[in-house]
Scaffold this motif. Structure first.
Motif, PDB file in Angstrom:
ATOM      1  N   UNK A 137       0.842  -1.190   0.000  1.00 17.36           N
ATOM      2  CA  UNK A 137       0.000   0.000   0.000  1.00 17.36           C
ATOM      3  C   UNK A 137       0.879   1.242   0.000  1.00 17.36           C
ATOM      4  N   UNK A 138       0.863   1.964  -1.128  1.00 20.36           N
ATOM      5  CA  UNK A 138       1.604   3.223  -1.214  1.00 20.36           C
ATOM      6  C   UNK A 138       0.736   4.385  -0.742  1.00 20.36           C
ATOM      7  N   UNK A 139      -0.571   4.202  -0.747  1.00 18.58           N
ATOM      8  CA  UNK A 139      -1.483   5.265  -0.310  1.00 18.58           C
ATOM      9  C   UNK A 139      -1.616   6.388  -1.323  1.00 18.58           C
ATOM     10  N   UNK A 140      -1.621   6.057  -2.607  1.00 20.60           N
ATOM     11  CA  UNK A 140      -1.815   7.098  -3.634  1.00 20.60           C
ATOM     12  C   UNK A 140      -3.180   7.759  -3.477  1.00 20.60           C
ATOM     13  N   UNK A 179       2.847  11.409  -6.566  1.00 24.29           N
ATOM     14  CA  UNK A 179       3.617  11.948  -5.427  1.00 24.29           C
ATOM     15  C   UNK A 179       4.886  11.124  -5.198  1.00 24.29           C
ATOM     16  N   UNK A 180       6.026  11.809  -5.282  1.00 26.55           N
ATOM     17  CA  UNK A 180       7.309  11.099  -5.221  1.00 26.55           C
ATOM     18  C   UNK A 180       7.562  10.448  -3.868  1.00 26.55           C
ATOM     19  N   UNK A 181       7.125  11.134  -2.805  1.00 28.23           N
ATOM     20  CA  UNK A 181       7.386  10.577  -1.469  1.00 28.23           C
ATOM     21  C   UNK A 181       6.610   9.282  -1.264  1.00 28.23           C
ATOM     22  N   UNK A 182       5.336   9.295  -1.667  1.00 23.00           N
ATOM     23  CA  UNK A 182       4.536   8.068  -1.524  1.00 23.00           C
ATOM     24  C   UNK A 182       5.095   6.954  -2.402  1.00 23.00           C
ATOM     25  N   UNK A 183       5.514   7.310  -3.611  1.00 26.28           N
ATOM     26  CA  UNK A 183       6.088   6.307  -4.509  1.00 26.28           C
ATOM     27  C   UNK A 183       7.355   5.725  -3.877  1.00 26.28           C
ATOM     28  N   UNK A 184       8.216   6.595  -3.307  1.00 28.13           N
ATOM     29  CA  UNK A 184       9.477   6.117  -2.736  1.00 28.13           C
ATOM     30  C   UNK A 184       9.221   5.164  -1.569  1.00 28.13           C
ATOM     31  N   UNK A 185       8.319   5.558  -0.684  1.00 27.87           N
ATOM     32  CA  UNK A 185       8.014   4.696   0.468  1.00 27.87           C
ATOM     33  C   UNK A 185       7.340   3.398   0.025  1.00 27.87           C
ATOM     34  N   UNK A 186       6.461   3.518  -0.940  1.00 30.31           N
ATOM     35  CA  UNK A 186       5.759   2.328  -1.438  1.00 30.31           C
ATOM     36  C   UNK A 186       6.739   1.343  -2.041  1.00 30.31           C
TER      37      UNK A 186
END
Lengths: 408, 408
Positions: free
Chosen positions: B27-30, B128-135
């Motif tokens: 879950x990246x939470x996009x 969103x780059x931050x969500x993508x990175x964490x995901x």
């Protein structure tokens, strides 16, 4: 006319009489309905004719014959049958058309090629020759009728009668154009063919009349769509009796030629808009303006891709400023476009420019605009000087109800 | 998945594991939703890749990069983001894709061109780059998941998870193909892009894999339509790990090449049908078979004109054998057709032949056929040897409800 009148309907305008043109309506009884269904218009000797016709290759015999005979340039009469399109009826359909042409030509005393016939309605059933013969017989001696009667009689599934007029100064002479049209999409079992007729008292050479009509067609009838479907019988004819007494217009060098061409364009635009305003289930009238294309024709194709997109049309029905769907439609048009140069707006407010959503995009004026009946979508491709405006209506539950919720 | 499951839905099939392929979901939470939305599939070294992509010129950076890198022929990983299509987001969108490619490539230790990324969902908002990175960070160490989990995670507005499988004998080796797909038309604000992925353990040269996929695409994905609209992100990728141990297939001369190509075709056809079966508002699955065209491509275009006609699709929704609308659609396709050679049938019963309605046409079997869920329309143009079958669904109130009756 069993469907409720379109919310976008216009009242029938006051159309001037045109010298040399006399409309009549009678009841041929093509269908079991209590209304006139045969329109007969006489045209004085020397009347010029021009025409534009459907590009559908499965066209009716009426279209085949009309296309051929319009090239000869002269007309003496028009017959329009409503209730049976006579399309997809093979040689039997063609015989019925030729019978009407011969019957009228014999009465008038003219070559049968100067009698133009259109038919609209159910397809696959040959136009009954006996009813046509009796109907025409009555029409030949009928009293003249009003333009509104004629507009109602050529109609099938239209929810309101449609007419338009314009004038132009040709030298010192004011020439008049009166015109009627029918069509509201394509409703089966009565395919709602678009049939339009322009009548003018101007003296015009057939070649120039054709040039004016063809040019106007490109920017009007070729720029409207209700549901992307193309009738097998679409026809627009222009008749010029020459009774206004102007010096005949032979080309753009003739005095008043530009004014006359503009008036033809104006009438065609009015007629085209009326057809969209009677689009099946239409709740909103949509103008799509495309600029910055590599050519006008490219702009028109991009505009039509947007206007034919079910997703764009349902978004407008939903009053949603969904510019993403417009991007999609631009991209699928098959025309030059660059995502990073594309700008999209609604009602004069840009939502995205140069390929990016506007940071300070204020949706409030757009939301207010979309609640109205007259919607505009602006697209700038940022590539060249080509422009076009096309018109359509929204796609609603009404369209589905009209086209799916019946049994033939 | 807030819409009711399509009445045409199929249960998710048992898909075999493919050696060298490991799917994971996190879950990246996009979006603010309680589900996984990032799919990460690892592919063993030496995996061949082939792809087909949307022709929409306003395509996403994912498509631009995927098209470019698929030509290099090798893949090590696939990342699919759901909830944000990253389309129409300019350079910021591209940066997000490249960040994902670099992050995965660094972990695996491969060129970033071997990491394929797809995104589907709302457009105009940069991923969103931050969500993508964490995901991605989570995905790199996640536990493997099932094919059904992956099929659910790449989905957006789909109403059911979609998968297909096939096998082929390549020499003495049985090779397997497992595949998943998402897409159900194009629903905004989540444009329901079609994203499909085929995984096989066969050893295949990238060039031949591409030839198989391109050929299958022409007869499957290019032959389906829900609403004539084309997503800006449509992508189908095929990955071949080579772990089955067959002698690599390099061309049609290789043993088992025809069987392998047929299996790829079979899987693509199954996937394409599943997308139509999840068409927005679909109540009926429609196969349009065109024969007698001047070429196969001409037959396909005529079929698509029929399958895209709102009037044909609403007629089927209304269970009406309206062959006149089919005539109209044939005629507007812009392909060679002759009204007087045209034959049209429904469910194997001819309604019209050689341009005329059948005199002894019995509507009863046709009416019974149209009451079913699986509808066939047969068209013979009577001109040549070209054939094609295309698939679509009917156009119903459900389509309007999904696409117009919401506010974003």
């Amino acid at each position: 006319m069993s469907y409720p009148v379109s919310p976008l309907a216009s009242p029938f305008p006051a159309l001037p009489e045109i010298a040399g043109v006399v409309p009549h309506v009678v009841r041929a009884g093509y269908k079991d309905w209590g209304r006139c269904d045969l329109t007969y218009v006489t045209l004085e000797e020397g009347t010029a004719v021009a025409g534009v016709f459907t590009k559908n290759v499965c066209c009716s015999s009426e279209v085949d014959l009309g296309r051929e005979n319009a090239k000869l340039g002269r007309a003496r009469a028009l017959v329009v049958n409503a209730g049976n399109s006579n399309a997809f009826t093979g040689y039997r359909g063609r015989e019925a058309v030729e019978q009407i042409m011969e019957q009228v030509a014999a009465h008038i005393g003219c070559p049968k090629e100067q009698v133009f016939v259109s038919s609209t309605g159910v397809i696959g059933v040959p136009l009954p020759k006996d009813k046509a013969r009796e109907g025409v017989e009555k029409a030949l001696t009928a009293e003249p009728c009003s333009w509104e009667d004629a507009a109602n009689t050529i109609a099938t599934t239209d929810t309101f009668a449609k007419g338009a007029a314009a004038t132009a100064m040709v030298g010192d002479t004011k020439v008049k154009i009166s015109a009627i049209i029918k069509g509201s999409g394509m409703i089966a079992p009565d395919m709602a063919t678009m049939l339009g007729y322009l009548f003018t008292d101007a003296a015009v050479e057939p070649g120039f009349l054709q040039a004016c009509l063809s040019a106007a067609n490109l920017r009007t009838f070729s720029c409207i769509t209700v549901d992307s479907d193309t009738s097998t019988s679409d026809t627009v004819l222009a008749f010029a009796t020459g009774k206004a007494g102007n010096a005949p217009i032979t080309g753009f060098d003739s005095p008043g030629a530009h004014a006359f061409a503009a008036a033809i364009h104006d009438v065609c635009r009015q007629l085209a808009h009326l057809v969209v305003r009677d689009g099946e289930g239409a709740q909103k009238f949509i103008a799509v303006s495309v600029s910055g294309a590599v050519s006008d024709e490219s702009a028109r194709k991009v505009g039509m891709a947007i206007a034919n997109s079910p997703l764009v049309k349902t978004a407008i029905a939903g009053e949603d400023a969904n510019w993403g769907r417009v991007v999609m439609a631009v991209g699928k048009a098959g025309e030059p476009a660059d995502r990073d140069k594309l700008s999209i707006g609604f009602g004069g407010t840009w939502a995205a420019q140069q390929g990016l959503p506007l940071a300070d995009y204020d949706e409030a004026p757009v939301a207010a605009h979309l609640k109205g009946q007259d919607i505009s979508i602006e697209v700038d491709l940022g590539l060249g000087e080509g422009t076009a405006t096309v018109w359509t209506c929204d796609l609603t539950h009404g369209y589905i109800s009209i086209n799916a919720d019946y049994r033939s």
